[in-house]
Design a protein around this motif. Structure first.
Motif, PDB file in Angstrom:
ATOM      1  N   ALA A  75     -20.651  48.502  55.006  1.00  0.00           N
ATOM      2  CA  ALA A  75     -19.816  48.698  56.339  1.00  0.00           C
ATOM      3  C   ALA A  75     -19.458  47.593  56.996  1.00  0.00           C
ATOM      4  O   ALA A  75     -18.232  47.378  57.348  1.00  0.00           O
ATOM      5  CB  ALA A  75     -20.516  49.721  57.055  1.00  0.00           C
ATOM      6  N   VAL A  76     -20.384  46.553  56.940  1.00  0.00           N
ATOM      7  CA  VAL A  76     -20.043  45.311  57.701  1.00  0.00           C
ATOM      8  C   VAL A  76     -19.024  44.629  56.864  1.00  0.00           C
ATOM      9  O   VAL A  76     -18.046  43.989  57.584  1.00  0.00           O
ATOM     10  CB  VAL A  76     -21.426  44.497  58.014  1.00  0.00           C
ATOM     11  N   MET A  77     -19.025  44.362  55.676  1.00  0.00           N
ATOM     12  CA  MET A  77     -18.337  43.785  54.830  1.00  0.00           C
ATOM     13  C   MET A  77     -16.902  44.536  54.906  1.00  0.00           C
ATOM     14  O   MET A  77     -15.719  43.827  54.893  1.00  0.00           O
ATOM     15  CB  MET A  77     -18.599  43.772  53.474  1.00  0.00           C
ATOM     16  N   LYS A  78     -16.715  45.921  55.028  1.00  0.00           N
ATOM     17  CA  LYS A  78     -15.600  46.392  55.115  1.00  0.00           C
ATOM     18  C   LYS A  78     -14.906  46.268  56.347  1.00  0.00           C
ATOM     19  O   LYS A  78     -13.692  45.802  56.437  1.00  0.00           O
ATOM     20  CB  LYS A  78     -15.887  47.949  55.182  1.00  0.00           C
ATOM     21  N   LEU A  79     -15.610  45.795  57.424  1.00  0.00           N
ATOM     22  CA  LEU A  79     -15.073  45.707  58.746  1.00  0.00           C
ATOM     23  C   LEU A  79     -14.477  44.329  58.802  1.00  0.00           C
ATOM     24  O   LEU A  79     -13.428  44.013  59.220  1.00  0.00           O
ATOM     25  CB  LEU A  79     -15.939  45.701  60.018  1.00  0.00           C
ATOM     26  N   ARG A  80     -15.070  43.693  58.203  1.00  0.00           N
ATOM     27  CA  ARG A  80     -14.490  42.023  57.969  1.00  0.00           C
ATOM     28  C   ARG A  80     -13.383  42.023  56.990  1.00  0.00           C
ATOM     29  O   ARG A  80     -12.435  41.250  57.393  1.00  0.00           O
ATOM     30  CB  ARG A  80     -15.607  41.277  57.163  1.00  0.00           C
ATOM     31  N   ALA A  81     -13.485  42.720  56.076  1.00  0.00           N
ATOM     32  CA  ALA A  81     -12.275  42.656  55.073  1.00  0.00           C
ATOM     33  C   ALA A  81     -11.420  43.454  55.511  1.00  0.00           C
ATOM     34  O   ALA A  81      -9.988  42.779  55.337  1.00  0.00           O
ATOM     35  CB  ALA A  81     -12.848  43.404  53.753  1.00  0.00           C
TER      36      ALA A  81
ATOM     37  N   ILE B 123     -10.343  37.132  52.160  1.00  0.00           N
ATOM     38  CA  ILE B 123     -11.173  38.150  51.931  1.00  0.00           C
ATOM     39  C   ILE B 123     -11.949  37.968  50.680  1.00  0.00           C
ATOM     40  O   ILE B 123     -11.385  37.685  49.532  1.00  0.00           O
ATOM     41  CB  ILE B 123     -10.320  39.442  51.703  1.00  0.00           C
ATOM     42  N   GLN B 124     -13.081  37.577  50.614  1.00  0.00           N
ATOM     43  CA  GLN B 124     -13.925  36.937  49.708  1.00  0.00           C
ATOM     44  C   GLN B 124     -15.384  37.465  49.940  1.00  0.00           C
ATOM     45  O   GLN B 124     -15.926  37.518  50.956  1.00  0.00           O
ATOM     46  CB  GLN B 124     -13.923  35.588  49.456  1.00  0.00           C
ATOM     47  N   PHE B 125     -16.120  38.001  48.972  1.00  0.00           N
ATOM     48  CA  PHE B 125     -17.644  38.234  49.162  1.00  0.00           C
ATOM     49  C   PHE B 125     -18.499  37.921  47.832  1.00  0.00           C
ATOM     50  O   PHE B 125     -17.753  37.841  46.906  1.00  0.00           O
ATOM     51  CB  PHE B 125     -18.111  39.617  49.337  1.00  0.00           C
TER      52      PHE B 125
END
Length: 284
Positions: free
Chosen positions: A113-119, A131-133
């Protein structure tokens, strides 16, 4: 959305254009019901949560990630937190639910969820290159490779790129495919490796408390206010296990749902206790 028009019984007075007095009245009442029952624009975090007396919200540049979070839309008041399967979460520890659509699979948990918000923030700005993880085996997976049509092949713990294997472009379906890959192969351990340690006095929306592990957990600061005496208060949001809507947590402070900066070695949230020092922010 279709409003149902109720017509009074018995003979009614006919007006021009074939409308009866009863049906016209019913139409107006239905229209008013729809207008006042279903707001056109959902409330944002900062619209719903006013800082307590003596505190002022900290404002950030309009294009910043912090401002994006403060203005994130919420579901209507009283909404329960739903799981990916449509059931209600058993432990309802929230004061608001983010308008945060889930997949019908148990994929979007706390770190996801945190990564989704950032993306989603960078996607809304069309900054595809940001957009990179990193996934759990240490491989960096930028969205820009998916845009070119490349996809990651997974064999056990080994991964490699397959060039030109998938659909190209920045359309939503390609972006969703990218996110689902990240949800599947990243977690608290990989997310923490991408963050930088911060001091509590440096806090801003977008920072997180994170404890990496299996299981681990992460909560995100989504708003901040300052008192005249310099005291900081903030709002926290989380997703959890199983996959569930992201929600703003209650606190046990006098300012609930606002939290105050912890002074002890441990920081208690409704469903997880973190080491206070495990406080991090995104590098960029």
């Amino acid at each position: 959305m279709v409003g149902r028009i109720y017509q009074t019984g018995g003979d009614s007075l006919k007006l021009e254009f074939g409308f009866s007095l009863g049906s016209r009245l019913g139409f107006y009442l239905s229209a008013l019901f729809v207008l006042f029952s279903f707001p056109i624009d959902p409330e944002s975090i900062q619209e719903r949560f006013t800082p307590p007396n003596g505190y002022s919200r900290t404002n950030y540049p309009k294009e910043s990630f912090s401002s994006y979070l403060q203005n994130f839309p919420l579901k209507p008041k009283g909404s329960p937190v739903l799981l990916y399967n449509g059931n209600q979460k058993q432990n309802q520890v929230h004061v608001a639910v983010l308008d945060f659509p889930l997949l019908k699979r148990d994929l979007i948990q706390c770190a996801d969820a945190v990564m989704k918000l950032r993306a989603e923030y960078f996607y809304a700005k069309k900054e595809w290159g940001k957009i990179q993880f990193t996934i759990s085996n240490g491989m960096e997976v930028p969205f820009s490779r998916f845009v070119r049509g490349d996809r990651v092949v997974v064999k056990g713990n080994k991964t490699s790129w397959k060039v030109g294997f998938g659909k190209k472009g920045t359309n939503r379906d390609v972006f969703e495919e990218y996110l689902q890959f990240i949800y599947s192969y990243a977690g608290t351990i990989s997310l923490k490796s991408e963050l930088r340690k911060k001091q509590l006095h440096q806090m801003e929306p977008g920072d997180v408390w994170i404890e990496a592990g299996s299981p681990g957990h992460v909560v995100m600061v989504v708003d901040k206010a300052m008192g005249k005496d310099g005291q900081t208060i903030f709002l926290l949001a989380q997703s959890y296990m199983p996959s569930q809507e992201m929600h703003i947590l209650k606190s046990e402070t006098e300012f609930s749902p606002w939290f105050v900066l912890p002074k002890a070695d441990r920081f208690q949230t409704p469903e997880w206790e973190f080491p206070t020092k495990e406080f991090y922010g995104f590098v960029k």
